[in-house]
Design a protein around this motif. Structure first.
Motif, PDB file in Angstrom:
ATOM      1  N   LEU A  67      -4.493 -11.572   2.119  1.00  0.00           N
ATOM      2  CA  LEU A  67      -3.637 -11.118   0.797  1.00  0.00           C
ATOM      3  C   LEU A  67      -2.914 -10.523   1.584  1.00  0.00           C
ATOM      4  N   SER A  68      -1.551 -11.158   1.825  1.00  0.00           N
ATOM      5  CA  SER A  68      -0.822  -9.571   3.146  1.00  0.00           C
ATOM      6  C   SER A  68       0.473  -9.872   1.655  1.00  0.00           C
ATOM      7  N   SER A  69       1.029  -8.326   2.427  1.00  0.00           N
ATOM      8  CA  SER A  69       2.736  -8.098   1.418  1.00  0.00           C
ATOM      9  C   SER A  69       3.527  -8.796   2.499  1.00  0.00           C
ATOM     10  N   LEU A  70       4.383  -9.558   0.740  1.00  0.00           N
ATOM     11  CA  LEU A  70       5.298  -9.802   1.300  1.00  0.00           C
ATOM     12  C   LEU A  70       6.539  -9.355   0.994  1.00  0.00           C
ATOM     13  N   ASP A  71       6.289  -8.027   0.454  1.00  0.00           N
ATOM     14  CA  ASP A  71       7.734  -7.153   0.236  1.00  0.00           C
ATOM     15  C   ASP A  71       8.075  -5.527   1.464  1.00  0.00           C
TER      16      ASP A  71
END
Length: 173
Positions: A67-71
């Motif tokens: 799970l990775s932050s896109l923002d």
């Protein structure tokens, strides 16, 4: 595993100096815990693994879940995230020279075959999470699940629009 004692080579447990990478060689598991990305590569999931923003509770085979932050903000605050659910994949007709499948005899041809995989995961940060598959063409498809933090959701790479390894996760408060 304690980051102040980063390596116990007798048991195969190793932690990076920052504590962000954790290897358990005996369990065949590698965990990554950073503010922006959390991931688990695993042979199997026993009693579950907590990563921070989410926990892997169950998996029906080996794979990788991340799970990775896109923002551009840490996962604990992120509203848009990319979830990757990767299982075994190989080309059609691919052949190996050895039983352990480490030496490729013939690379085969397209299409790529992806092993169906199902995982159970739980989001730990507060909010409601809408999960939408992202096709291998990059288009976001209709949501396959909506779940509140603390509840377990089952997710498969075999979606109504075809197989994928990518999911857009959108969080609302």
């Amino acid at each position: 595993v304690d980051p102040s004692a980063p390596a116990d080579l007798d048991t195969g447990k190793v932690v990076s100096q920052t504590g962000e990478l954790q290897l358990d060689a005996e369990a065949k598991a590698l965990a990554l815990r950073t503010p922006m990305t959390q991931a688990l590569a695993f042979d199997k999931v026993g009693d579950g693994v907590e990563l921070g923003a989410f926990s892997v509770k169950q998996a029906d085979g080996r794979g990788l879940l991340s799970l990775s932050s896109l923002d551009g903000v840490p996962l604990k605050d992120s509203k848009r995230q990319l979830l990757i659910l990767a299982s075994d994949a190989r080309n059609s007709g691919m052949r190996f020279r050895d039983a352990d499948q480490r030496v490729i005899e013939d690379f085969g041809h397209l299409p790529v075959l992806i092993r169906r995989m199902e995982v159970g995961l739980r989001f730990e940060t507060p909010g409601t999470f809408k999960i939408s598959p992202v096709g291998l063409d990059g288009r976001v498809r209709a949501p396959v699940a909506t779940v509140k933090s603390g509840n377990i959701v089952r997710l498969s790479n075999d979606t109504p629009d075809g197989p994928t390894t990518y999911f857009l996760v959108e969080r609302t408060e």
